[in-house]
Design an enzyme around this catalytic site. Structure first.
Site, PDB file in Angstrom:
ATOM      1  N   CYS A  26      40.740 -62.493  48.545  1.00 47.39           N
ATOM      2  CA  CYS A  26      41.932 -62.149  49.317  1.00 47.39           C
ATOM      3  C   CYS A  26      42.884 -61.432  48.368  1.00 47.39           C
ATOM      4  O   CYS A  26      43.347 -62.001  47.378  1.00 47.39           O
ATOM      5  CB  CYS A  26      42.548 -63.427  49.898  1.00 47.39           C
ATOM      6  SG  CYS A  26      44.044 -63.101  50.830  1.00 47.39           S
ATOM      7  N   CYS A  33      57.045 -58.042  50.185  1.00 46.99           N
ATOM      8  CA  CYS A  33      56.728 -57.399  51.466  1.00 46.99           C
ATOM      9  C   CYS A  33      58.026 -56.963  52.134  1.00 46.99           C
ATOM     10  O   CYS A  33      59.033 -57.661  52.046  1.00 46.99           O
ATOM     11  CB  CYS A  33      55.989 -58.387  52.371  1.00 46.99           C
ATOM     12  SG  CYS A  33      55.317 -57.619  53.875  1.00 46.99           S
ATOM     13  N   CYS A  66      58.108 -61.224  58.969  1.00 48.45           N
ATOM     14  CA  CYS A  66      57.465 -62.239  59.801  1.00 48.45           C
ATOM     15  C   CYS A  66      58.066 -63.604  59.432  1.00 48.45           C
ATOM     16  O   CYS A  66      58.004 -64.009  58.270  1.00 48.45           O
ATOM     17  CB  CYS A  66      55.953 -62.240  59.580  1.00 48.45           C
ATOM     18  SG  CYS A  66      55.208 -60.620  59.799  1.00 48.45           S
ATOM     19  N   HIS A 115      49.517 -62.431  67.031  1.00 52.85           N
ATOM     20  CA  HIS A 115      50.300 -63.676  67.207  1.00 52.85           C
ATOM     21  C   HIS A 115      50.985 -63.826  68.557  1.00 52.85           C
ATOM     22  O   HIS A 115      51.315 -64.943  68.952  1.00 52.85           O
ATOM     23  CB  HIS A 115      51.303 -63.894  66.072  1.00 52.85           C
ATOM     24  CG  HIS A 115      50.684 -63.885  64.710  1.00 52.85           C
ATOM     25  ND1 HIS A 115      49.589 -64.677  64.397  1.00 52.85           N
ATOM     26  CD2 HIS A 115      50.949 -63.163  63.582  1.00 52.85           C
ATOM     27  CE1 HIS A 115      49.249 -64.442  63.146  1.00 52.85           C
ATOM     28  NE2 HIS A 115      50.037 -63.531  62.632  1.00 52.85           N
ATOM     29  N   SER A 168      47.460 -58.569  62.929  1.00 52.31           N
ATOM     30  CA  SER A 168      48.185 -59.832  63.094  1.00 52.31           C
ATOM     31  C   SER A 168      49.003 -59.727  64.371  1.00 52.31           C
ATOM     32  O   SER A 168      50.094 -59.168  64.370  1.00 52.31           O
ATOM     33  CB  SER A 168      49.098 -60.062  61.892  1.00 52.31           C
ATOM     34  OG  SER A 168      48.312 -60.069  60.726  1.00 52.31           O
ATOM     35  N   SER A 190      43.994 -56.065  56.807  1.00 52.00           N
ATOM     36  CA  SER A 190      44.787 -56.743  57.830  1.00 52.00           C
ATOM     37  C   SER A 190      46.177 -56.133  57.879  1.00 52.00           C
ATOM     38  O   SER A 190      46.847 -56.005  56.848  1.00 52.00           O
ATOM     39  CB  SER A 190      44.883 -58.229  57.492  1.00 52.00           C
ATOM     40  OG  SER A 190      45.743 -58.883  58.389  1.00 52.00           O
ATOM     41  N   CYS A 224      55.994 -66.403  57.535  1.00 56.34           N
ATOM     42  CA  CYS A 224      55.223 -66.053  56.333  1.00 56.34           C
ATOM     43  C   CYS A 224      56.084 -66.191  55.086  1.00 56.34           C
ATOM     44  O   CYS A 224      57.205 -65.680  55.033  1.00 56.34           O
ATOM     45  CB  CYS A 224      54.716 -64.622  56.453  1.00 56.34           C
ATOM     46  SG  CYS A 224      53.818 -64.073  55.001  1.00 56.34           S
ATOM     47  N   ASN A 276      49.814 -72.539  58.397  1.00 61.54           N
ATOM     48  CA  ASN A 276      50.160 -73.215  57.152  1.00 61.54           C
ATOM     49  C   ASN A 276      51.664 -73.295  57.054  1.00 61.54           C
ATOM     50  O   ASN A 276      52.338 -72.267  57.024  1.00 61.54           O
ATOM     51  CB  ASN A 276      49.610 -72.443  55.959  1.00 61.54           C
ATOM     52  CG  ASN A 276      48.112 -72.282  56.085  1.00 61.54           C
ATOM     53  OD1 ASN A 276      47.399 -73.250  56.260  1.00 61.54           O
ATOM     54  ND2 ASN A 276      47.650 -71.041  56.048  1.00 61.54           N
ATOM     55  N   GLU A 328      49.635 -62.309  43.827  1.00 54.92           N
ATOM     56  CA  GLU A 328      48.641 -63.363  43.864  1.00 54.92           C
ATOM     57  C   GLU A 328      47.348 -62.863  44.492  1.00 54.92           C
ATOM     58  O   GLU A 328      47.354 -62.045  45.400  1.00 54.92           O
ATOM     59  CB  GLU A 328      49.199 -64.562  44.640  1.00 54.92           C
ATOM     60  CG  GLU A 328      50.331 -65.193  43.846  1.00 54.92           C
ATOM     61  CD  GLU A 328      51.057 -66.315  44.553  1.00 54.92           C
ATOM     62  OE1 GLU A 328      51.433 -67.270  43.860  1.00 54.92           O
ATOM     63  OE2 GLU A 328      51.248 -66.249  45.775  1.00 54.92           O
ATOM     64  N   CYS A 375      46.828 -68.565  53.780  1.00 55.23           N
ATOM     65  CA  CYS A 375      47.513 -67.438  54.408  1.00 55.23           C
ATOM     66  C   CYS A 375      48.987 -67.735  54.584  1.00 55.23           C
ATOM     67  O   CYS A 375      49.356 -68.797  55.078  1.00 55.23           O
ATOM     68  CB  CYS A 375      46.976 -67.206  55.818  1.00 55.23           C
ATOM     69  SG  CYS A 375      45.508 -66.265  55.889  1.00 55.23           S
ATOM     70  N   GLY A 379      51.948 -58.490  50.943  1.00 54.36           N
ATOM     71  CA  GLY A 379      52.268 -57.107  51.282  1.00 54.36           C
ATOM     72  C   GLY A 379      51.624 -56.612  52.561  1.00 54.36           C
ATOM     73  O   GLY A 379      50.768 -57.267  53.142  1.00 54.36           O
TER      74      GLY A 379
HETATM   75  N1  SAH Z   1      50.785 -57.834  56.120  1.00 50.71           N
HETATM   76  C1  SAH Z   1      49.418 -58.012  56.540  1.00 50.71           C
HETATM   77  C2  SAH Z   1      48.552 -58.771  55.554  1.00 50.71           C
HETATM   78  C3  SAH Z   1      49.127 -60.010  54.902  1.00 50.71           C
HETATM   79  S1  SAH Z   1      49.286 -61.462  55.880  1.00 50.71           S
HETATM   80  C4  SAH Z   1      49.385 -58.654  57.923  1.00 50.71           C
HETATM   81  O1  SAH Z   1      50.441 -59.013  58.424  1.00 50.71           O
HETATM   82  O2  SAH Z   1      48.322 -58.736  58.507  1.00 50.71           O
HETATM   83  C5  SAH Z   1      47.655 -62.021  56.178  1.00 50.71           C
HETATM   84  C6  SAH Z   1      47.540 -62.898  57.434  1.00 50.71           C
HETATM   85  O3  SAH Z   1      48.171 -64.174  57.236  1.00 50.71           O
HETATM   86  C7  SAH Z   1      48.213 -62.302  58.645  1.00 50.71           C
HETATM   87  O4  SAH Z   1      47.390 -62.419  59.777  1.00 50.71           O
HETATM   88  C8  SAH Z   1      49.460 -63.151  58.790  1.00 50.71           C
HETATM   89  O5  SAH Z   1      49.976 -63.102  60.078  1.00 50.71           O
HETATM   90  C9  SAH Z   1      48.925 -64.496  58.384  1.00 50.71           C
HETATM   91  N2  SAH Z   1      49.966 -65.475  58.063  1.00 50.71           N
HETATM   92  C10 SAH Z   1      51.212 -65.233  57.612  1.00 50.71           C
HETATM   93  N3  SAH Z   1      51.876 -66.389  57.448  1.00 50.71           N
HETATM   94  C11 SAH Z   1      51.028 -67.381  57.801  1.00 50.71           C
HETATM   95  C12 SAH Z   1      51.138 -68.801  57.825  1.00 50.71           C
HETATM   96  N4  SAH Z   1      52.238 -69.420  57.451  1.00 50.71           N
HETATM   97  N5  SAH Z   1      50.051 -69.519  58.235  1.00 50.71           N
HETATM   98  C13 SAH Z   1      48.917 -68.882  58.582  1.00 50.71           C
HETATM   99  N6  SAH Z   1      48.746 -67.552  58.565  1.00 50.71           N
HETATM  100  C14 SAH Z   1      49.795 -66.801  58.183  1.00 50.71           C
END
Ligand code: SAH
Length: 346
Positions: A106, A113, A117, A221, A219, A196, A120, A295, A93, A338, A164
């Site tokens: 994006c 992936c 996480c 968190h 990322s 990222s 995600c 989200n 996507e 995201c 990914g």
């Molecule tokens: N793998 C990379 C890039 C993809 S995720 C990474 O981890 O950075 C892109 C961003 O979206 C990351 O900062 C991730 O932590 C965030 N993300 C993942 N799930 C999310 C969610 N449910 N709500 C908001 N952000 C989220």
């Protein structure tokens, strides 16, 4: 799937020697190369300054495995989500996010992936394969033309925040970005690109050594190991002190400030201990914090913290002179935000 080589996997000198072997002038190879990259052509038939015989020769020897838009969705906030079909029938996507001042692509780097996480949606899929440089490039070309068509301006920014982990597909990522930034390709400034990562320390150091010119977002968190291990289990193999070291190294080499992406959840990282740990982590190298709106992805464990807690984060960071911004969700109604990219099509 055809067995012919994808012509876009050839470097210019390789294409030139193919032309020479077939008794064709080298400058014609450059013209074809420009069609492929500068003009983003996905068909030999468009190459009007190349003779029909040469086009046939190319067709007999090569394919152009370009991406296709399988499904197009436009959110009521203007965000566009594309389900992108790859030549081997897999899907990724890619999203266009318009604001008053920017249009941001994006982009995905892998099909699925390999990380885990918990918050995600993409992590619920396996990693199926890495995207090729041209598949990364094609996403940008596709979204750039959507930006022109729908918003009357080219892309202003590109973020590798789609599906990914970009640093686990490093070589193709760099090749794709090179085509996006080079004069041979789209000529977009690397300063407008952000990669990222969830924090693959070794690769952050490698990027610093490679003297890349794009921006880095991490990322994070949580700056507390135990919490981070719980919400991003793979980080047990990627400890925070190594990440911190890698970021210091990145800054010493590139002089570029990193951005920490950070979501605040109830009962996970909403207390003073977590806020203070973040401040401490941020102070070890020049950095800024992007607080991301969570989200929901059908988990009762993760609930977004209240605006009172978010304000507390903002105030504490600002009091410590750490720049902080808040990223509002976009395209939620079409699952384009995201962490929501998990291709429901399949
Ligand atoms: N793998 C990379 C890039 C993809 S995720 C990474 O981890 O950075 C892109 C961003 O979206 C990351 O900062 C991730 O932590 C965030 N993300 C993942 N799930 C999310 C969610 N449910 N709500 C908001 N952000 C989220």
């Amino acid at each position: 799937m055809e067995n012919k080589n994808d012509i876009r996997s050839l470097k210019l000198d390789e294409l030139t020697s193919f032309f020479q072997k077939n008794n064709l002038p080298s400058y014609k190879a450059k013209q074809v190369y420009d069609w492929l990259w500068k003009k983003s052509s996905i068909s030999f038939d468009n190459m009007t300054n190349i003779s029909l015989e040469t086009r046939d020769l190319l067709k007999n020897n090569f394919v152009i495995n370009h991406i296709k838009i399988e499904k197009f969705q436009k959110s009521n906030d203007g965000t566009i989500k594309n389900a992108i079909l790859l030549h081997d029938n897999l899907l990724v996507e890619s999203v266009l996010i318009p604001t008053k001042t920017r249009t941001t692509a994006c982009v995905s780097s892998q099909v699925g992936c390999s990380l885990d996480c918990e918050f995600c949606a993409t992590s619920k899929m396996d990693r199926i394969r890495n995207l090729n440089p041209d598949e990364i490039y094609d996403q940008v070309v596709t979204i750039n033309s959507q930006s022109l068509n729908y918003y009357g301006k080219p892309l202003s920014n590109i973020v590798f925040m789609g599906m990914g982990e970009p640093l686990l597909n490093y070589n193709n990522l760099i090749k794709g970005i090179t085509k996006i930034t080079n004069k041979e390709g789209l000529g977009i400034s690397p300063r407008r690109i952000t990669v990222s990562t969830s924090g693959i320390s070794k690769m952050i150091k490698k990027m610093a050594d490679d003297n890349v010119k794009f921006n880095l977002a991490i990322s994070l968190h949580s700056a507390i190991e135990k919490t981070r291990n719980k919400i991003m289990p793979f980080t047990k193999n990627f400890p925070l002190d190594e990440l911190n070291e890698a970021i210091k190294y990145w800054y010493s080499k590139t002089k570029k400030m990193v951005t920490y992406e950070y979501i605040v959840w109830n009962s996970i990282n909403d207390d003073d201990e977590h806020i203070n740990a973040l401040v401490k982590f941020c102070k070890s190298s020049p950095s800024k914090v992007n607080l991301i709106e969570y989200n929901s992805v059908n988990s009762s464990f993760f609930v977004s913290a209240s605006s009172r807690i978010i304000s507390k984060y903002v105030n504490t960071l600002e009091n410590n002179k750490i720049p902080v911004t808040i990223r509002k969700s976009r395209g939620k109604d079409i699952d384009a935000a995201c962490g929501q990219l998990a291709n429901k099509l399949k």
